[in-house]
Design an enzyme around this catalytic site. Sequence first.
Site, short mmCIF file in Angstrom:
data_model
loop_
_atom_site.label_atom_id
_atom_site.label_comp_id
_atom_site.label_asym_id
_atom_site.label_seq_id
_atom_site.Cartn_x
_atom_site.Cartn_y
_atom_site.Cartn_z
CG ASP A 111 -1.77 1.19 1.37
OD1 ASP A 111 -1.39 2.26 0.86
OD2 ASP A 111 -2.85 1.08 1.96
CG HIS A 112 1.51 4.23 -3.22
ND1 HIS A 112 0.24 3.92 -3.66
CD2 HIS A 112 1.62 5.56 -3.35
CE1 HIS A 112 -0.36 5.02 -4.03
NE2 HIS A 112 0.45 6.05 -3.86
CG HIS A 158 -4.18 4.41 -0.68
ND1 HIS A 158 -3.20 3.46 -0.61
CD2 HIS A 158 -4.37 4.64 -2.00
CE1 HIS A 158 -2.82 3.12 -1.83
NE2 HIS A 158 -3.52 3.82 -2.70
C1 BG6 Z 1 -3.49 4.64 -6.24
C2 BG6 Z 1 -4.87 4.69 -6.79
O1 BG6 Z 1 -3.35 3.55 -5.37
O2 BG6 Z 1 -3.21 5.85 -5.55
C3 BG6 Z 1 -5.04 5.89 -7.72
O3 BG6 Z 1 -5.13 3.50 -7.53
C4 BG6 Z 1 -4.63 7.16 -7.01
O4 BG6 Z 1 -6.37 6.00 -8.18
C5 BG6 Z 1 -3.26 7.00 -6.37
O5 BG6 Z 1 -4.58 8.19 -7.98
C6 BG6 Z 1 -2.92 8.19 -5.51
O6 BG6 Z 1 -1.60 8.06 -5.05
P1 BG6 Z 1 -0.67 9.31 -4.80
O7 BG6 Z 1 0.57 8.75 -4.22
O8 BG6 Z 1 -0.47 9.96 -6.13
O9 BG6 Z 1 -1.44 10.19 -3.86
#
Ligand code: BG6
Length: 498
Positions: free
Chosen positions: A176-177, A239
């Site tokens: 989960d980045h 997230h």
């Molecule tokens: C991803 C989602 O996990 O996270 C995307 O699938 C979203 O829809 C993105 O745009 C948002 O990540 P960040 O790091 O750009 O806020």
Amino acid sequence: MDNFSMIIFGASGDLTKRKLMPALYSLFKDERLTGDFSIIGVSRTDYEDAEYQKYILEQLHIFVKEEERDESTMKKFVGHLHYLSIDPAKEEGYPLLRQRIAELTKTENPDNLLFYLATPPSLYGVVPLHLKRAGLNTPGSRIIVEKPFGYNLESALELNRIYSSAFEEHQVYRIDHFLGKETAQNLLAFRFANGIFEPLWNRNYIDYVEVTAVENLGIENRGGFYDTTGTLRDMVQNHLIQLVALTAMEPPSKFDADYFRNEVVKVYESLRPLTEEDFNENIVRGQYMTEGDKKGYREEKGVNPNSRTETYVAMKLEIDNWRWNGVPFYIRTGKQMPTKVTEIVVHFKAAPHQMFKGTLGQHPRPNKLTLRIQPNEGMVLNLGMKVPGSGFDVKQVAMDFTYDSMDGKSIMDAYARLIDDSIKGDPTLFTRSDAVEASWKFFDPILKYWEEHPEAHLYGYPAGTWGPLESEKLVREHGAEWTNPCKNLTNTDLYCEL
Ligand code: BG6
């Protein structure tokens, strides 16, 4: 750094070119990949090794920040790339993969293999079984799997069963980045490395908490994926709830993978189960509509013109434990908002006795702590201060800290951090099977309710605005308001129900 082989399934896809390769390149450039490593791209597209290297080199020129591009380092990096064209859905390709790994590692029994599933979710349950049958699930291997892990509770349970039949739990890295973001991790340091906040971090001093992760882009070219996924699965179930956990969790007694993840699970298990009333009153579902030159969701490529898929969710969560009882957590996320921002705002209770008036003759506003995850990473504490001069006018001032000013180090990309951890074998910042299940247990009833009640509200909001006005109503019940980093939207006529 030990020698390792990373096998990326979905090697010709979007995630690989946008995130994984730039992250691996940045680790390479920072000399974190010093061993003899190889990266094998796997997908159905036909490439020779040299063609794949050329393709990735071109993508690095697009997706690596300009200041980090270094031609000769990029060329050296792509020299570590290899490619195998097989269909990851079919078992017959896996002996070829095994053979390719053996050739590259010059051993019949290679270990320290990292499998990365950057594929469509439909393959998440297939690949581990094929790896097992091909004997590639070696004791030193790890499998990294993207979100969403499961489509609902049932499929998440099934996926967990599949993964545990092929790998030990400590080998499974559910990514989960958001947890890879420096500022998300800093939330832990902020809370647990400082003694002064802990006594205030509870229902006695905190009035409510906001978690916002909004974006100013639409779904771009992901219509097909998005229309069957929606915001609840794409952002909220993973997230946003991770950010809630970091804010609400108890201090682990040690900072290690199990202790930390035990506390995360406890937060998920303490979420007050949702009732029918919550589905109607405390969850706001929205979908963006055409505004000016911005397309509406239903006009996007790959989206059903009558789609009822949500692109916005706001909801109220309650955490039933000693620390948080009675403190609402308001969370919201949406596409096509006025700006891109992810932040947690902690609203403290007002001083118990108000002696001073503010500059406008009102009582000073209560203290507010904003933990900005992105952009302009940092934090701001709003405090009341006396305006110089006669009388006792009190005005809110902001005390801020920006990450830019710290140590002169640039912030590590979230994917780079997490890939680095997975190479080192540290699963702390990855989601454990019980956390996925606990989170799905909480969110699954919402999906079921929407499925069974096609008439449930879905509010339209014009692209580029702060979402349905109903979300304002949601927080107003607590006497609260959303913190919108840019201007508030005032034109109430712009909203309608779809
Ligand atoms: C991803 C989602 O996990 O996270 C995307 O699938 C979203 O829809 C993105 O745009 C948002 O990540 P960040 O790091 O750009 O806020």
